[in-house]
Design a protein around this motif. Structure first.
Motif, PDB file in Angstrom:
ATOM      1  N   LEU A   1       5.631   6.057  -2.558  1.00  0.00           N
ATOM      2  CA  LEU A   1       7.078   5.845  -1.932  1.00  0.00           C
ATOM      3  C   LEU A   1       7.276   4.942  -1.108  1.00  0.00           C
ATOM      4  O   LEU A   1       8.249   3.598  -0.702  1.00  0.00           O
ATOM      5  CB  LEU A   1       8.152   6.919  -2.723  1.00  0.00           C
ATOM      6  CG  LEU A   1       7.431   7.767  -3.778  1.00  0.00           C
ATOM      7  CD1 LEU A   1       9.094   9.055  -3.671  1.00  0.00           C
ATOM      8  CD2 LEU A   1       8.577   7.083  -5.180  1.00  0.00           C
ATOM      9  N   ASP A   2       7.015   6.286  -0.207  1.00  0.00           N
ATOM     10  CA  ASP A   2       7.434   5.053   1.883  1.00  0.00           C
ATOM     11  C   ASP A   2       6.082   5.489   2.529  1.00  0.00           C
ATOM     12  O   ASP A   2       5.939   6.839   2.608  1.00  0.00           O
ATOM     13  CB  ASP A   2       8.910   5.934   1.501  1.00  0.00           C
ATOM     14  CG  ASP A   2       9.680   5.606   3.176  1.00  0.00           C
ATOM     15  OD1 ASP A   2       8.866   3.806   3.696  1.00  0.00           O
ATOM     16  OD2 ASP A   2       9.972   5.944   3.953  1.00  0.00           O
ATOM     17  N   GLY A   3       6.028   4.942   3.532  1.00  0.00           N
ATOM     18  CA  GLY A   3       4.813   5.358   4.290  1.00  0.00           C
ATOM     19  C   GLY A   3       3.792   5.148   4.984  1.00  0.00           C
ATOM     20  O   GLY A   3       3.157   4.341   3.718  1.00  0.00           O
TER      21      GLY A   3
ATOM     22  N   GLU B   1       4.363  20.141  -0.581  1.00  0.00           N
ATOM     23  CA  GLU B   1       4.122  20.367  -2.286  1.00  0.00           C
ATOM     24  C   GLU B   1       5.210  21.209  -3.115  1.00  0.00           C
ATOM     25  O   GLU B   1       5.009  21.892  -2.534  1.00  0.00           O
ATOM     26  CB  GLU B   1       3.038  19.683  -2.574  1.00  0.00           C
ATOM     27  CG  GLU B   1       3.096  19.479  -4.515  1.00  0.00           C
ATOM     28  CD  GLU B   1       1.603  19.519  -5.395  1.00  0.00           C
ATOM     29  OE1 GLU B   1       1.427  20.002  -6.337  1.00  0.00           O
ATOM     30  OE2 GLU B   1       0.652  19.671  -4.366  1.00  0.00           O
ATOM     31  N   PHE B   2       5.903  20.265  -3.848  1.00  0.00           N
ATOM     32  CA  PHE B   2       6.843  20.880  -5.101  1.00  0.00           C
ATOM     33  C   PHE B   2       6.538  21.147  -6.573  1.00  0.00           C
ATOM     34  O   PHE B   2       6.348  19.318  -6.597  1.00  0.00           O
ATOM     35  CB  PHE B   2       8.513  20.793  -4.374  1.00  0.00           C
ATOM     36  CG  PHE B   2       9.105  21.500  -5.935  1.00  0.00           C
ATOM     37  CD1 PHE B   2       9.357  23.056  -5.466  1.00  0.00           C
ATOM     38  CD2 PHE B   2       9.337  20.885  -7.359  1.00  0.00           C
ATOM     39  CE1 PHE B   2       9.725  22.792  -6.533  1.00  0.00           C
ATOM     40  CE2 PHE B   2      10.220  21.149  -8.026  1.00  0.00           C
ATOM     41  CZ  PHE B   2      10.286  22.143  -7.785  1.00  0.00           C
ATOM     42  N   TYR B   3       6.270  21.305  -6.753  1.00  0.00           N
ATOM     43  CA  TYR B   3       6.193  21.054  -8.382  1.00  0.00           C
ATOM     44  C   TYR B   3       6.683  21.712  -8.851  1.00  0.00           C
ATOM     45  O   TYR B   3       7.350  23.058  -8.872  1.00  0.00           O
ATOM     46  CB  TYR B   3       4.459  21.331  -8.665  1.00  0.00           C
ATOM     47  CG  TYR B   3       4.002  22.190  -9.055  1.00  0.00           C
ATOM     48  CD1 TYR B   3       3.679  22.820 -10.291  1.00  0.00           C
ATOM     49  CD2 TYR B   3       3.061  23.044  -7.910  1.00  0.00           C
ATOM     50  CE1 TYR B   3       3.961  24.547 -10.463  1.00  0.00           C
ATOM     51  CE2 TYR B   3       2.669  24.237  -7.827  1.00  0.00           C
ATOM     52  CZ  TYR B   3       3.067  25.121  -8.991  1.00  0.00           C
ATOM     53  OH  TYR B   3       2.494  26.379  -8.970  1.00  0.00           O
ATOM     54  N   TYR B   4       6.902  21.166 -10.505  1.00  0.00           N
ATOM     55  CA  TYR B   4       7.112  21.959 -11.389  1.00  0.00           C
ATOM     56  C   TYR B   4       6.353  21.538 -12.634  1.00  0.00           C
ATOM     57  O   TYR B   4       6.094  20.600 -13.248  1.00  0.00           O
ATOM     58  CB  TYR B   4       8.584  21.727 -12.404  1.00  0.00           C
ATOM     59  CG  TYR B   4       9.043  22.772 -13.149  1.00  0.00           C
ATOM     60  CD1 TYR B   4       9.793  23.385 -13.078  1.00  0.00           C
ATOM     61  CD2 TYR B   4       9.375  22.640 -13.959  1.00  0.00           C
ATOM     62  CE1 TYR B   4      10.610  24.429 -14.093  1.00  0.00           C
ATOM     63  CE2 TYR B   4      10.059  23.355 -15.382  1.00  0.00           C
ATOM     64  CZ  TYR B   4      10.211  23.743 -15.083  1.00  0.00           C
ATOM     65  OH  TYR B   4      10.810  24.880 -16.161  1.00  0.00           O
ATOM     66  N   SER B   5       5.709  22.798 -14.024  1.00  0.00           N
ATOM     67  CA  SER B   5       5.222  22.732 -14.668  1.00  0.00           C
ATOM     68  C   SER B   5       5.993  22.714 -16.043  1.00  0.00           C
ATOM     69  O   SER B   5       6.441  23.451 -16.112  1.00  0.00           O
ATOM     70  CB  SER B   5       3.549  23.527 -15.029  1.00  0.00           C
ATOM     71  OG  SER B   5       2.742  23.693 -13.637  1.00  0.00           O
TER      72      SER B   5
ATOM     73  N   TYR C   1       4.961  15.503   0.660  1.00  0.00           N
ATOM     74  CA  TYR C   1       4.954  14.798   1.756  1.00  0.00           C
ATOM     75  C   TYR C   1       4.131  15.031   2.908  1.00  0.00           C
ATOM     76  O   TYR C   1       4.055  16.616   3.342  1.00  0.00           O
ATOM     77  CB  TYR C   1       6.782  15.026   2.339  1.00  0.00           C
ATOM     78  CG  TYR C   1       7.151  14.828   3.606  1.00  0.00           C
ATOM     79  CD1 TYR C   1       7.311  13.606   3.535  1.00  0.00           C
ATOM     80  CD2 TYR C   1       7.754  15.327   4.826  1.00  0.00           C
ATOM     81  CE1 TYR C   1       8.504  13.310   4.796  1.00  0.00           C
ATOM     82  CE2 TYR C   1       7.781  15.410   6.059  1.00  0.00           C
ATOM     83  CZ  TYR C   1       8.282  14.096   5.840  1.00  0.00           C
ATOM     84  OH  TYR C   1       8.296  13.353   6.952  1.00  0.00           O
ATOM     85  N   VAL C   2       3.991  14.268   3.786  1.00  0.00           N
ATOM     86  CA  VAL C   2       2.675  13.997   4.577  1.00  0.00           C
ATOM     87  C   VAL C   2       3.058  13.586   5.758  1.00  0.00           C
ATOM     88  O   VAL C   2       3.779  12.218   5.888  1.00  0.00           O
ATOM     89  CB  VAL C   2       1.278  13.251   3.663  1.00  0.00           C
ATOM     90  CG1 VAL C   2       0.303  13.812   4.692  1.00  0.00           C
ATOM     91  CG2 VAL C   2       1.056  13.894   2.407  1.00  0.00           C
TER      92      VAL C   2
ATOM     93  N   ALA D   1       4.680   9.577   5.052  1.00  0.00           N
ATOM     94  CA  ALA D   1       4.798   9.563   3.934  1.00  0.00           C
ATOM     95  C   ALA D   1       5.673  10.667   2.316  1.00  0.00           C
ATOM     96  O   ALA D   1       5.443  11.162   2.800  1.00  0.00           O
ATOM     97  CB  ALA D   1       2.986   9.644   3.264  1.00  0.00           C
ATOM     98  N   TRP D   2       6.482  10.125   1.863  1.00  0.00           N
ATOM     99  CA  TRP D   2       6.384  10.593   0.426  1.00  0.00           C
ATOM    100  C   TRP D   2       6.107  10.071  -1.010  1.00  0.00           C
ATOM    101  O   TRP D   2       5.566   8.803  -0.811  1.00  0.00           O
ATOM    102  CB  TRP D   2       7.391  10.567   0.357  1.00  0.00           C
ATOM    103  CG  TRP D   2       8.795  11.147   1.426  1.00  0.00           C
ATOM    104  CD1 TRP D   2       9.440   9.925   2.760  1.00  0.00           C
ATOM    105  CD2 TRP D   2       9.068  12.372   1.088  1.00  0.00           C
ATOM    106  NE1 TRP D   2      10.169  11.621   3.180  1.00  0.00           N
ATOM    107  CE2 TRP D   2      10.293  11.951   2.449  1.00  0.00           C
ATOM    108  CE3 TRP D   2       9.659  13.072  -0.148  1.00  0.00           C
ATOM    109  CZ2 TRP D   2      11.033  13.461   2.529  1.00  0.00           C
ATOM    110  CZ3 TRP D   2      10.396  14.125   0.437  1.00  0.00           C
ATOM    111  CH2 TRP D   2      10.887  14.604   1.750  1.00  0.00           C
TER     112      TRP D   2
END
Length: 443
Positions: free
Chosen positions: A79-81, A400-404, A419-420, A432-433
């Motif tokens: 997305l960015d970076g 990282e955030f995730y939702y299953s 986000y890195v 980076a996003w």
């Protein structure tokens, strides 16, 4: 299951052949008649997309054969970076086909199983646009399923025999390191938050889908305690894109991992506490203020995995919050990443309206060995380095955030946001996003 002492001298001559033939007779009956307990394909409540094959699948299980067919696909959009600071989407996936044979039921070999698994990987990673291509040491990967080439491989081909009421297990064959060591069950898409971290940062340790000729011995010496050791043949031919090459020639040395584990239930909630060490006797590149041909003939490291469920929701122990942490410390001048640490939380069944869903959040830290920068400084002072200098590397953070969204027992869609910080551990690369999605299907 019966203990090892049974099925030998105490059985009559008539009983022995009956027990060997019965499973195969059952398979023949299943193939002709099927079963009355058929699970329809595409059923919203079914375990598998294609159902249970008109009842054949559970009948095969009863006879001693279990199949595993699944698919994992991972997309990631920058997305960015990143190094190129451009929007890009990449997709990588893996097909898996496996079978486990209960040799007690099939061949009257008590407490024995045989496993065979094929994997096929394809695709590309967003890291190709996000990371500095000149960095000597790679960072994490925002798509953990990507890697080791677009090829079909034999990933598992092993025999396991248990002894002493299953308190001792011996496994022999083609085994990925991560099948047994530093195991952590999770749903993160970022590589630095997944299972089997020593295989990502330690020298000569091959994670899934790469396997090695190996032996693993595990002893469950107390109700909540185990210890295991392994010996893995190190052969770089395993990395080649001939996934059916099971050669034993060309061995370079041996990897020796060991792990001590404690698996208690605290207030009725499960936990796992693992501490391990690895050593190998293969020459690896030694970093420092010298040329790239310097080597050291040993590598070693320590690792740990801790996870503990700390809450239950509505009295249901299958739902609740689990906390985790993992870490690695790797050997001096041969380690590209000499320190790794991760921490996070996962929640099973967070909402009463969606009790089958789960979510997770995690943060990982990677530190590049200072000896790497000593070599970079040495190289950049040479004529070649003055023309094409290498970047210095420090650390990388991965969050990282995730939702299953578990749509059915066999179909999951798992969006995530990553986000890195300092991709590839290079300060000059923009943070980076990344937006990702994992698709998982059980056939």
């Amino acid at each position: 299951m019966r203990n090892v002492g049974q099925g030998c001298g105490n059985e009559s001559g008539r009983e022995w052949p009956k027990r060997r033939v019965a499973p195969w007779l059952m398979l023949g009956v299943v193939a002709v008649t099927g079963s009355a307990h058929a699970e329809e394909p595409f059923s919203a409540d079914g375990k598998y997309l294609f159902g249970n094959w008109n009842g054949t699948r559970p009948a095969l299980h009863d006879a001693g054969i279990d199949f595993d067919f699944n698919y994992v696909g991972e997309s990631a959009t920058l997305l960015d970076g990143g190094y190129h600071d451009s929007h890009v989407t990449k997709y990588a996936d893996q097909f898996t086909a496996g079978a486990q044979f209960d040799l007690d039921r099939l061949a009257d070999i008590p407490d024995a199983v045989f496993q065979v698994t094929l994997t096929n990987r394809n695709g590309h990673t967003t890291n190709d646009r996000m990371s500095d291509p000149d960095a000597i040491v790679g960072g994490s990967n925002v798509q953990e399923v990507q890697g080791r080439g677009p090829v079909t491989r034999i990933t598992q081909l092993w025999y396991q025999q248990r002894f002493f009421d299953e308190r001792l297990a011996v496994k022999l064959g083609r085994i990925p390191f991560g099948d047994d060591f530093a195991v952590f069950d999770n749903h993160f898409q970022n590589l630095a938050l997944g299972s089997n971290q020593p295989g990502n940062w330690g020298n000569n340790i091959y994670n899934w889908p790469i396997s090695q000729w190996a032996a693993v011995v595990r002893a469950d010496f107390a109700p909540d305690w185990y210890a295991q050791v392994g010996a893995f043949d190190i052969n770089d031919s395993n990395l080649e894109n001939d996934g059916f090459d099971l050669r034993t020639s060309g061995s370079e040395g041996t990897l020796y991992p060991m792990e001590l584990g404690f698996t208690p239930k605290l207030n009725g909630l499960p936990g796992a506490y693992k501490l391990g060490y690895y050593y190998n006797n293969v020459e690896n590149r030694a970093y420092g203020p010298r040329d790239a041909d310097s080597t050291n003939d040993t590598s070693s490291g320590l690792f740990y995995v801790v996870e503990q469920q700390v809450t239950r929701r509505g009295g249901d122990a299958e739902r609740g919050l689990t906390l985790f942490s993992m870490g690695n410390v790797n050997h001096g001048d041969t380690a590209g990443i000499d320190r790794y640490f991760a921490v996070g939380a996962m929640y099973e069944g967070p909402f009463d309206a969606r009790p089958q869903d789960d979510l997770g959040v995690g943060l990982a830290y990677l530190h590049v060995n200072d000896d790497v920068n000593d070599y970079v400084d040495y190289y950049n002072a040479t004529p070649a380095g003055s023309l094409t200098p290498l970047p210095n590397q420090g650390h990388e953070y991965d969050a990282e955030f995730y939702y299953s969204v578990n749509l059915t027992p066999y179909l999951t869609v798992r969006p995530n946001l990553q986000y890195v910080v300092d991709p590839s551990a290079v300060d000059d690369v923009d943070d980076a996003w990344v937006a990702g999605t994992t698709l998982q299907v059980f056939f």
